[in-house]
Design a protein around this motif. Structure first.
Motif, short mmCIF file in Angstrom:
data_model
loop_
_atom_site.label_atom_id
_atom_site.label_comp_id
_atom_site.label_asym_id
_atom_site.label_seq_id
_atom_site.Cartn_x
_atom_site.Cartn_y
_atom_site.Cartn_z
N HIS A 20 0.83 -1.21 0.00
CA HIS A 20 0.00 0.00 0.00
C HIS A 20 0.87 1.26 0.00
CE1 HIS A 20 -3.65 -2.21 0.32
NE2 HIS A 20 -4.36 -1.17 0.73
N TYR A 21 1.96 1.21 0.75
CA TYR A 21 2.86 2.36 0.81
C TYR A 21 3.39 2.68 -0.60
CZ TYR A 21 6.95 5.22 1.77
OH TYR A 21 7.88 6.24 1.77
N TRP A 22 3.89 1.68 -1.29
CA TRP A 22 4.46 1.91 -2.62
C TRP A 22 3.40 2.27 -3.65
CZ3 TRP A 22 9.03 3.50 -2.65
CH2 TRP A 22 9.95 3.04 -1.71
N LEU A 23 2.22 1.71 -3.52
CA LEU A 23 1.12 2.09 -4.42
C LEU A 23 0.76 3.56 -4.20
CD1 LEU A 23 -1.05 1.51 -6.52
CD2 LEU A 23 -2.46 0.57 -4.68
N ALA A 24 0.66 3.97 -2.95
CA ALA A 24 0.33 5.37 -2.64
C ALA A 24 1.43 6.30 -3.15
CB ALA A 24 0.13 5.54 -1.14
N MET A 25 2.69 5.88 -3.01
CA MET A 25 3.80 6.70 -3.52
C MET A 25 3.69 6.86 -5.04
SD MET A 25 5.93 7.88 -1.25
CE MET A 25 7.56 8.02 -1.96
N SER A 26 3.37 5.76 -5.72
CA SER A 26 3.22 5.80 -7.17
C SER A 26 2.09 6.74 -7.58
CB SER A 26 2.96 4.40 -7.70
OG SER A 26 2.69 4.43 -9.07
N LEU A 27 0.96 6.64 -6.90
CA LEU A 27 -0.18 7.52 -7.19
C LEU A 27 0.18 8.98 -6.92
CD1 LEU A 27 -3.03 5.30 -5.76
CD2 LEU A 27 -2.73 5.94 -8.16
N LYS A 28 0.93 9.22 -5.85
CA LYS A 28 1.35 10.58 -5.52
C LYS A 28 2.21 11.15 -6.65
CE LYS A 28 4.83 11.82 -3.09
NZ LYS A 28 5.89 12.20 -2.23
N HIS A 29 3.13 10.36 -7.16
CA HIS A 29 4.00 10.83 -8.25
C HIS A 29 3.22 11.04 -9.55
CE1 HIS A 29 7.68 10.81 -6.04
NE2 HIS A 29 7.46 9.58 -5.62
N GLN A 30 2.09 10.34 -9.69
CA GLN A 30 1.22 10.54 -10.84
C GLN A 30 0.25 11.70 -10.61
OE1 GLN A 30 -0.69 6.85 -12.16
NE2 GLN A 30 0.96 5.75 -11.13
N ARG A 31 0.35 12.32 -9.45
CA ARG A 31 -0.51 13.43 -9.03
C ARG A 31 -1.97 13.03 -8.87
NH1 ARG A 31 2.41 17.89 -12.82
NH2 ARG A 31 4.21 18.14 -11.51
N LYS A 32 -2.17 11.79 -8.47
CA LYS A 32 -3.52 11.29 -8.18
C LYS A 32 -3.65 11.26 -6.66
CE LYS A 32 -3.85 8.69 -12.43
NZ LYS A 32 -3.97 7.38 -13.06
N TYR A 33 -3.74 12.43 -6.08
CA TYR A 33 -3.64 12.59 -4.64
C TYR A 33 -4.81 11.99 -3.86
CZ TYR A 33 0.06 15.73 -6.07
OH TYR A 33 1.18 16.26 -6.65
N LYS A 34 -6.02 12.14 -4.38
CA LYS A 34 -7.17 11.60 -3.64
C LYS A 34 -7.11 10.07 -3.61
CE LYS A 34 -10.38 15.42 -3.98
NZ LYS A 34 -11.70 15.87 -4.41
N GLN A 35 -6.71 9.44 -4.70
CA GLN A 35 -6.56 7.98 -4.71
C GLN A 35 -5.44 7.56 -3.77
OE1 GLN A 35 -5.91 6.99 -8.81
NE2 GLN A 35 -8.04 7.30 -9.39
N ALA A 36 -4.35 8.31 -3.77
CA ALA A 36 -3.22 8.00 -2.88
C ALA A 36 -3.65 8.10 -1.42
CB ALA A 36 -2.06 8.94 -3.16
N LEU A 37 -4.48 9.09 -1.11
CA LEU A 37 -4.93 9.28 0.27
C LEU A 37 -5.74 8.08 0.75
CD1 LEU A 37 -5.00 11.17 2.72
CD2 LEU A 37 -7.11 12.13 1.79
N VAL A 38 -6.62 7.56 -0.08
CA VAL A 38 -7.43 6.40 0.29
C VAL A 38 -6.54 5.20 0.60
CG1 VAL A 38 -9.12 4.71 -0.57
CG2 VAL A 38 -9.48 7.15 -0.97
N ILE A 39 -5.56 4.96 -0.26
CA ILE A 39 -4.66 3.83 -0.09
C ILE A 39 -3.82 3.98 1.18
CG2 ILE A 39 -2.67 2.61 -1.10
CD1 ILE A 39 -5.32 2.11 -2.59
#
Length: 104
Positions: free
Chosen positions: A15-34
């Motif tokens: 989950h940590y690495w998925l959230a990091m990946s989403l953050k770098h893609q600027r998908k912040y709301k999805q990253a926050l859920v994860i």
């Protein structure tokens, strides 16, 4: 139950690495859920807490001050620049229309 603990650790790391990946893609709301799911499982994990705070700050920094603005309820477009109020320099709006709605 070490097998369960190992699965939990693996799940949290994923989950940590998925959230990091989403953050770098600027998908912040999805990253926050994860990241919130991972924090729930591992509340003492400092890296998760820092990532959670960083993602929340990113979301807030891309939020139009107009509470009725539709852009606040959609995925944040980090490419869109918010305009900063020239009077106070603290409030951001996505458009002149939103700024005028808040003033009235």
């Amino acid at each position: 139950n070490s097998a369960t603990k190992k699965k939990e650790v693996k799940f949290v790391k994923g989950h940590y690495w998925l959230a990091m990946s989403l953050k770098h893609q600027r998908k912040y709301k999805q990253a926050l859920v994860i990241v919130e799911e991972a924090v729930h499982l591992s509340p003492k994990n400092t890296d998760l807490k820092l990532l959670h705070a960083e993602v929340k700050q990113k979301i807030e920094s891309y939020r139009c001050e107009n509470a009725n603005c539709a852009s606040n309820n959609s995925e944040i477009d980090a490419e869109t620049r918010l305009m900063v109020c020239t009077r106070c320099q603290n409030i951001s709006y996505c458009s002149r229309k939103c700024q005028k709605e808040v003033r009235n």
